[in-house]
Scaffold this active site. Sequence first.
Site, short mmCIF file in Angstrom:
data_model
loop_
_atom_site.label_atom_id
_atom_site.label_comp_id
_atom_site.label_asym_id
_atom_site.label_seq_id
_atom_site.Cartn_x
_atom_site.Cartn_y
_atom_site.Cartn_z
N ILE A 121 -8.53 -1.17 45.44
CA ILE A 121 -7.13 -0.81 45.30
C ILE A 121 -6.98 0.34 44.31
O ILE A 121 -7.47 0.28 43.19
CB ILE A 121 -6.29 -2.03 44.86
CG1 ILE A 121 -6.46 -3.18 45.85
CG2 ILE A 121 -4.82 -1.64 44.74
CD1 ILE A 121 -6.15 -2.82 47.30
N LYS A 122 -6.30 1.37 44.77
CA LYS A 122 -6.12 2.59 43.99
C LYS A 122 -4.72 2.58 43.37
O LYS A 122 -3.72 2.48 44.09
CB LYS A 122 -6.29 3.78 44.93
CG LYS A 122 -6.47 5.13 44.27
CD LYS A 122 -6.75 6.14 45.39
CE LYS A 122 -6.99 7.53 44.84
NZ LYS A 122 -7.16 8.49 45.97
N LEU A 123 -4.66 2.67 42.05
CA LEU A 123 -3.39 2.58 41.33
C LEU A 123 -3.21 3.77 40.41
O LEU A 123 -4.18 4.28 39.85
CB LEU A 123 -3.34 1.29 40.51
CG LEU A 123 -3.46 -0.03 41.27
CD1 LEU A 123 -3.57 -1.20 40.29
CD2 LEU A 123 -2.26 -0.24 42.20
N ALA A 136 -7.82 2.27 48.74
CA ALA A 136 -6.55 2.21 49.46
C ALA A 136 -5.44 2.08 48.43
O ALA A 136 -5.51 1.25 47.53
CB ALA A 136 -6.53 1.02 50.41
#
Length: 215
Positions: A82-84, A56
């Site tokens: 968590i996608k950064l 996400a």
Amino acid sequence: MNLFVDSANLEEIAKVNELGVICGVTTNPSLIAKEGKDFKETLAKIAELVNGPISAEPTGLTATEMIEEGRELAKIHENIIIKLPITQEGLIACKQLSSEGIKINVTLIFSANQALLATRAGASYVSPFVGRLDDINQDGIALVEDICDIFTIHQIETQVIAASIRNPLHITRCALAGAHIATVPYKIFMEMFNHPLTDKGIENFKKDWDSVYKK
């Protein structure tokens, strides 16, 4: 090599999951926006469908925004990753969130150096984009292979997610290049089944059976 589905469409995810071939999901703001549904609610429903990592992506551009959003998204379900982006702000956020025990997928990787930076910042996954490199006449598969070789040489545990998959051949070549995971659009999953000789074989088996037993 494991397979994730790259989608935020609940119907698509459910269909591929029913096949028993996926073990994770990746999303991004574009995929979520395309569905026109509540962001957090969609992620929660995906987590109910698939028992595996679900990427996400926060929409903020500063490290502070990414950290705050990342913490909130991680609360939705224990499988949320968590996608950064691989930016300076993204790496700052990666370092902080990973230190809090939140797994990070660093995305928009277009060089081996970017992948190395992400691992040092604590990324659990890096996502090199194969198709987008091919689009500008660079070798996306070669990048996946380089990253995998470097990680093997230096015993780096970060997993490589081959992203921006445009066709079934990309999947085969990413597997041969050593990618741990390929994240695949629904349409490409459906194309993986197709082969004219399979269709012809089924047709011949049915014809032979019917010629003897169907009276």
